[in-house]
Structure formats: structure tokens, C-alpha cells
Design a protein around this motif. Structure first.
Motif, PDB file in Angstrom:
ATOM      1  N   GLU B  70      -1.623  -1.248  19.858  1.00 29.73           N
ATOM      2  CA  GLU B  70      -2.818  -1.599  20.640  1.00 29.73           C
ATOM      3  C   GLU B  70      -3.688  -0.662  20.989  1.00 29.73           C
ATOM      4  N   GLU B  71      -5.017  -0.757  20.691  1.00 27.22           N
ATOM      5  CA  GLU B  71      -6.023   0.342  21.029  1.00 27.22           C
ATOM      6  C   GLU B  71      -7.314  -0.433  21.470  1.00 27.22           C
ATOM      7  N   ASP B  72      -7.817   0.018  22.561  1.00 25.66           N
ATOM      8  CA  ASP B  72      -9.248  -0.759  23.126  1.00 25.66           C
ATOM      9  C   ASP B  72      -8.655  -2.124  23.279  1.00 25.66           C
ATOM     10  N   LYS B  73      -7.611  -2.494  24.074  1.00 27.33           N
ATOM     11  CA  LYS B  73      -7.193  -3.566  24.405  1.00 27.33           C
ATOM     12  C   LYS B  73      -7.180  -4.531  23.332  1.00 27.33           C
ATOM     13  N   ARG B  74      -6.887  -4.168  22.062  1.00 35.39           N
ATOM     14  CA  ARG B  74      -6.666  -5.013  20.841  1.00 35.39           C
ATOM     15  C   ARG B  74      -5.634  -4.531  20.005  1.00 35.39           C
ATOM     16  N   GLN B  75      -5.030  -5.482  19.270  1.00 35.49           N
ATOM     17  CA  GLN B  75      -3.876  -4.978  18.614  1.00 35.49           C
ATOM     18  C   GLN B  75      -4.442  -4.972  17.186  1.00 35.49           C
ATOM     19  N   LYS B  76      -4.254  -3.358  16.527  1.00 34.70           N
ATOM     20  CA  LYS B  76      -4.785  -3.250  15.484  1.00 34.70           C
ATOM     21  C   LYS B  76      -3.726  -2.603  14.424  1.00 34.70           C
ATOM     22  N   ARG B  77      -3.869  -2.714  13.066  1.00 30.80           N
ATOM     23  CA  ARG B  77      -3.047  -2.102  12.249  1.00 30.80           C
ATOM     24  C   ARG B  77      -3.310  -0.864  11.705  1.00 30.80           C
ATOM     25  N   PHE B  78      -2.531  -0.115  11.949  1.00 29.05           N
ATOM     26  CA  PHE B  78      -2.673   1.506  11.502  1.00 29.05           C
ATOM     27  C   PHE B  78      -1.873   1.996  10.170  1.00 29.05           C
ATOM     28  N   TYR B  79      -2.774   2.556   9.299  1.00 26.49           N
ATOM     29  CA  TYR B  79      -2.142   2.848   8.113  1.00 26.49           C
ATOM     30  C   TYR B  79      -2.120   4.166   7.935  1.00 26.49           C
ATOM     31  N   ARG B  80      -0.924   4.807   7.341  1.00 23.87           N
ATOM     32  CA  ARG B  80      -0.910   6.305   7.057  1.00 23.87           C
ATOM     33  C   ARG B  80      -0.168   6.507   5.757  1.00 23.87           C
ATOM     34  N   LEU B  81      -0.348   7.538   5.041  1.00 26.14           N
ATOM     35  CA  LEU B  81       0.237   8.159   3.815  1.00 26.14           C
ATOM     36  C   LEU B  81       1.637   8.238   4.181  1.00 26.14           C
ATOM     37  N   SER B  82       2.424   7.590   3.302  1.00 24.18           N
ATOM     38  CA  SER B  82       3.951   7.959   3.514  1.00 24.18           C
ATOM     39  C   SER B  82       4.340   9.105   2.582  1.00 24.18           C
ATOM     40  N   ARG B  83       5.627   9.628   2.840  1.00 21.44           N
ATOM     41  CA  ARG B  83       5.962  10.721   2.441  1.00 21.44           C
ATOM     42  C   ARG B  83       5.963  10.647   0.888  1.00 21.44           C
ATOM     43  N   TYR B  84       6.489   9.600   0.236  1.00 18.98           N
ATOM     44  CA  TYR B  84       6.393   9.155  -1.109  1.00 18.98           C
ATOM     45  C   TYR B  84       5.130   9.043  -1.663  1.00 18.98           C
ATOM     46  N   GLY B  85       4.266   8.410  -0.893  1.00 20.00           N
ATOM     47  CA  GLY B  85       2.722   8.568  -1.128  1.00 20.00           C
ATOM     48  C   GLY B  85       2.061   9.675  -1.339  1.00 20.00           C
ATOM     49  N   LYS B  86       2.571  10.734  -0.623  1.00 17.04           N
ATOM     50  CA  LYS B  86       1.966  12.033  -0.537  1.00 17.04           C
ATOM     51  C   LYS B  86       2.385  12.780  -2.063  1.00 17.04           C
ATOM     52  N   GLY B  87       3.508  12.580  -2.294  1.00 18.42           N
ATOM     53  CA  GLY B  87       3.973  13.133  -3.683  1.00 18.42           C
ATOM     54  C   GLY B  87       3.247  12.573  -4.771  1.00 18.42           C
ATOM     55  N   ILE B  88       2.972  11.167  -4.415  1.00 16.99           N
ATOM     56  CA  ILE B  88       2.262  10.601  -5.556  1.00 16.99           C
ATOM     57  C   ILE B  88       0.607  11.018  -5.670  1.00 16.99           C
ATOM     58  N   LEU B  89       0.166  11.175  -4.375  1.00 17.08           N
ATOM     59  CA  LEU B  89      -1.322  11.589  -4.272  1.00 17.08           C
ATOM     60  C   LEU B  89      -1.269  12.940  -5.088  1.00 17.08           C
ATOM     61  N   ASP B  90      -0.305  13.863  -4.648  1.00 15.67           N
ATOM     62  CA  ASP B  90      -0.461  15.138  -5.352  1.00 15.67           C
ATOM     63  C   ASP B  90      -0.648  14.858  -6.769  1.00 15.67           C
ATOM     64  N   GLN B  91       0.401  14.291  -7.289  1.00 17.54           N
ATOM     65  CA  GLN B  91       0.234  14.132  -8.866  1.00 17.54           C
ATOM     66  C   GLN B  91      -1.177  13.587  -9.266  1.00 17.54           C
ATOM     67  N   LEU B  92      -1.506  12.559  -8.504  1.00 21.51           N
ATOM     68  CA  LEU B  92      -2.819  11.673  -9.084  1.00 21.51           C
ATOM     69  C   LEU B  92      -4.067  12.585  -8.659  1.00 21.51           C
ATOM     70  N   LEU B  93      -3.998  13.469  -7.802  1.00 16.98           N
ATOM     71  CA  LEU B  93      -5.218  14.618  -7.815  1.00 16.98           C
ATOM     72  C   LEU B  93      -5.038  15.968  -8.797  1.00 16.98           C
ATOM     73  N   ALA B  94      -3.887  15.930  -9.182  1.00 11.87           N
ATOM     74  CA  ALA B  94      -3.868  17.015 -10.407  1.00 11.87           C
ATOM     75  C   ALA B  94      -4.508  16.454 -11.441  1.00 11.87           C
ATOM     76  N   GLU B  95      -3.986  15.021 -11.912  1.00 10.89           N
ATOM     77  CA  GLU B  95      -4.481  14.326 -12.680  1.00 10.89           C
ATOM     78  C   GLU B  95      -6.016  14.344 -12.882  1.00 10.89           C
ATOM     79  N   TRP B  96      -6.555  13.940 -11.498  1.00 13.12           N
ATOM     80  CA  TRP B  96      -7.869  13.750 -11.432  1.00 13.12           C
ATOM     81  C   TRP B  96      -8.785  14.972 -11.776  1.00 13.12           C
ATOM     82  N   ARG B  97      -8.147  16.188 -11.183  1.00 16.09           N
ATOM     83  CA  ARG B  97      -8.929  17.280 -11.448  1.00 16.09           C
ATOM     84  C   ARG B  97      -9.031  17.824 -12.878  1.00 16.09           C
ATOM     85  N   GLU B  98      -7.795  17.452 -13.563  1.00 16.34           N
ATOM     86  CA  GLU B  98      -7.711  17.766 -14.785  1.00 16.34           C
ATOM     87  C   GLU B  98      -8.751  16.901 -15.735  1.00 16.34           C
ATOM     88  N   LEU B  99      -8.860  15.666 -15.255  1.00 12.83           N
ATOM     89  CA  LEU B  99      -9.587  14.658 -16.000  1.00 12.83           C
ATOM     90  C   LEU B  99     -11.204  14.984 -15.712  1.00 12.83           C
TER      91      LEU B  99
END
Lengths: 320, 107
Positions: B70-99
Motif C-alpha cells: 500500500e502506498e498513498d492509500k492504494r495497493q500498488k505492485r512494486f517491481y525490483r531486479l532479482s539477484r538472478y536478474g542482476k547477473g543477467i543484466l550485467d551480461q546484457l550490458l557487456a554485450e550491449w557495450r560491445e555491440l
């Protein structure tokens, strides 16, 4: 919450996947509420239905929104699709060529030409639909079972073209696909007529004519040659290039056809009246006319086959 | 026709980039509406119809985690990067920079 939004969310909810329905709808509702709230803060008043509808328009029609949550499924996946596309095109082209040829024959031979031709085309349209459906279902099953095709997966350009009917040899030139389709259609029509699946007009001047005893002797050889030729032409369609062994196979096939045509031409009883005919004099006259016509057709076929034979022999001599 | 072609090519170009942008942005927690606004402020507009299904797909792949709060009297769905997601993101960013570097060299 505005009734316009509630109605929108309700409609969206009815279209969403059952398991995630409430969750997705709640999230979208919250997102819309945030957007409405922000707009109201900017304007310093409540939004009317028109203004709320404008916000909802940015989300899209409920069908479109719900569609994005559905699982992305393909009937036939990318690994199988190219092969499927090739096979279905080949099947449909061959059926179209056979159907077109039979319709053309009906146009020139049937008493009610146009009607007969349309009937043939409609029949072949349904045959094409059935064949298309069968091929599609077969490939869907192959895809669902994750069947792999070794000749695609283990592709090695050095082995390209090796295998059946002399494809081990070096390709000399390509075979135009339309030539193959035309030949395939002719052989298929001949085979269908030979086994009695296709029936062309056999009544001449009121007398029913049928193949004579001489032709009955040729029944099996013609059947065998038709099947072998269909195999050969099917291979030509899949691997459209000539090699020396394949030209040789075509030459042998055409020599066999020519031999059968000569045998048929030299026979006495090519045609005979069907047993139901009663007037012997009339029968003899009609059979004679029909037989002359049939001989002319045989002669035409003989010339055409000899032409093919000469062309292939010249090809052979050129490359030997 | 040329504008249709441009739209199609732009869509193809954006498809993979959007995933990286969303994953990178969710290193800090957001709910859908603020995530979209924040991406827009960084010059990356993404419509709701694309963002929410994308979030759900990334979550089902284990790259994101989410919770209703709940935030501001309303139910909201909060998202966050997971531990697994962080590993994947690092690899994707390396790929992205290389590209990116490769394309820069080509250009």
C-alpha cells in the motif's frame, strides 16, 4: 473510480488469461488511477468521462491489451517453418497444375464444357484445401514433438545434393521447376485415368468405347512406369538439378515409354465397344473413328517423348 | 510506406533495448506508473500496453521480483531486479557495450 474505468477494466478482465486475471486487472486499474490522479492534480479538478476516455485510449482497446498477456504461441515454429513453406508450395503447385490440366481437358471434351471445367476446379480447390490442411497438421505435430531434421541440422555444403537418384554426381545445370510440374501433372493425370479415378468422355456418337485387349496387356507396365516417373519427378522437384545418372534415368524412362507407345500403336485391338452396344455395323464404324483418334494421340505422345529422349541423349553426349 | 518501414525497423531496434532499460531502471524499486514516467523522463517512452506485459514476462523469467504494497492509500505492485536478474543484466550490458562499440566503429 469512474464508471468508465470500471467498465473498461471489467471488459479487460473478461478477456485475460484466467489464472492471472485478477492480478493483471488490479495492476492496470492502479495504473489508470495513477494517470487519472496526476491529470486531476494538474487541472485542479475531477476529470469528466471524455477526459477519462482519452486516458484509456492511450492504454488501447481491451482486446489489444489482453492480447499482449496471452502466451506467444506459434502454430509452426521457425525451425520447421521454412521446410513447411517449401513443402506446402510444392504440394499446392502440383495440385493446381493437375487441376488446371484436367479442367482444360474437360473444357475441350465435355458437352457442357464450362460447367464441367468449373466442377473440376471446385473439386481440386477442395483437394488443395484438404492437402494444405493435412500438410499443416503434419508439420504442427512435427513442431510440437520438436522433431529435428538431420539434413538441415547437420548441413554440410560438401554433401549438398548427394543421395538418391544419382545426386552424388556433380550437378550439370538446373531443371526448370515448371517443366517438372508440367510433367508431374501429365503423369498424375495419366495415372489417375489409368486406375479409373478420372473418367473422360468415352461415348462416341452414342456408342460407349473402352480400351481393347491390347491395352489391357499394358496395364501393369504403364502403372509401374507412372509410379517410377512420379518418384523421379518428385525428386526433380526437391532437387532441381541435372546430373549424368539422373539424365540416364530420364532416358531409360523415356525409352520405356516410347516402347510402350510403339507396342500400343502396333496393336490391333486398341479400343473396343463396351458390351452394352448392340448394332455391330455402327459399332465397327465408331470404333474405327475412335481408334484413329486414339492413334493420333499416341502418335503425338510418341513424338513428345521422342523429343524428350533426343534432348536428354544430346545432354548425355555433351557431357560424356 | 517508407514511414511504415521506419516504424517497423525502429520497433525491432527498440525491442531488445527496452528490456535492458527496464532491467537497469529496476535496480531501484518502482511500480509500473512511476517506472514508465521515469523512463520517459530519460527519453525512453514506452506505452502501458508494452510495459506491463514486459514486466510480467521478465518476472516469469525470474529476472524481476514483485510485491503488492500500500502506498498513498492504494495497493500498488512494486517491481525490483532479482539477484538472478542482476547477473543477467550485467551480461546484457557487456554485450550491449560491445555491440555499441562495434557499431560506432562501423559508423
Amino acid at each position: 473510480m469512474s464508471s468508465v474505468v470500471e467498465l473498461y477494466v471489467l471488459q479487460l478482465k473478461s478477456l485475460l488469461p484466467r489464472k492471472q486475471r485478477d492480478d493483471i486487472a488490479a495492476e492496470i486499474r492502479e495504473s489508470i488511477a495513477s494517470a487519472v490522479e496526476e491529470r486531476e492534480r494538474t487541472l485542479g479538478r475531477k476529470l469528466d468521462d471524455r477526459e477519462t476516455s482519452e486516458i484509456l485510449k492511450t492504454y488501447g482497446h481491451p482486446i489489444a491489451v489482453a492480447g499482449r498477456y496471452l502466451p506467444m504461441q506459434q502454430l509452426i515454429g521457425p525451425s520447421v517453418f521454412p521446410l513447411y513453406w517449401y513443402v506446402i508450395q510444392a504440394v499446392l503447385v502440383v495440385i493446381a497444375a493437375i487441376g488446371g490440366s484436367v479442367a482444360a481437358i474437360a473444357l475441350f471434351t465435355e458437352p457442357r464444357a464450362t460447367q464441367a471445367a468449373i466442377q473440376v476446379l471446385v473439386r481440386f480447390f477442395w483437394i488443395a484445401l484438404d492437402a494444405g490442411a493435412l500438410v499443416t497438421v503434419a508439420f504442427v505435430l512435427l513442431d510440437r514433438r520438436h522433431v529435428r531434421f538431420r539434413f538441415i541440422d547437420d548441413f554440410d555444403s560438401r554433401k549438398l545434393g548427394r543421395g538418391f537418384l544419382g545426386m552424388r554426381s556433380a550437378p550439370l545445370d538446373t531443371i526448370p521447376r515448371w517443366d517438372t510440374v508440367l510433367e508431374l501433372a501429365m503423369i498424375a493425370i495419366l495415372l489417375l485415368w489409368w486406375i479409373g479415378f478420372l473418367v473422360f468422355p468415352t461415348v462416341q456418337f452414342g456408342v460407349k468405347v473402352e480400351l481393347g485387349s491390347a491395352m489391357a496387356r499394358l496395364h501393369v507396365p504403364v502403372l509401374v512406369l507412372c509410379v517410377l516417373d512420379l518418384l523421379r519427378l518428385g525428386t526433380d522437384l526437391a532437387y532441381p538439378y541435372r546430373t549424368l545418372p539422373r539424365i540416364l534415368v530420364a532416358v531409360v524412362s523415356n525409352v520405356a515409354w516410347l516402347a510402350l507407345l510403339v507396342l500400343a500403336f502396333a496393336s490391333r485391338d486398341l479400343l473396343q465397344a463396351a458390351p452394352s452396344v448392340e448394332d455391330p455395323a455402327e459399332i465397327a464404324r465408331v470404333v474405327m473413328i475412335a481408334e484413329r483418334t486414339f492413334r493420333a494421340v499416341l502418335l503425338g505422345l510418341g513424338v513428345w517423348t521422342a523429343g524428350l529422349l533426343v534432348t536428354d541423349v544430346r545432354r548425355l553426349l555433351r557431357h560424356l | 510506406m517508407p514511414s511504415e518501414l521506419i516504424d517497423k525497423l525502429r520497433l525491432e531496434l527498440r525491442r531488445g533495448s527496452l528490456t535492458i532499460a527496464v532491467l537497469a531502471h529496476l535496480r531501484s524499486e518502482h511500480y509500473g506508473y512511476t517506472l514508465r514516467k521515469s523512463l520517459a523522463e530519460h527519453g525512453l517512452t514506452i506505452d502501458e500496453g508494452t510495459l506491463y506485459p514486459l514486466l510480467r514476462r521478465l518476472e516469469s523469467q525470474g529476472l524481476l521480483t514483485s510485491e503488492w504494497r500500500e502506498e498513498d492509500k492504494r495497493q500498488k505492485r512494486f517491481y525490483r531486479l532479482s539477484r538472478y536478474g542482476k547477473g543477467i543484466l550485467d551480461q546484457l550490458l557487456a554485450e550491449w557495450r560491445e555491440l555499441n562499440a562495434s557499431i560506432d566503429r562501423i559508423l
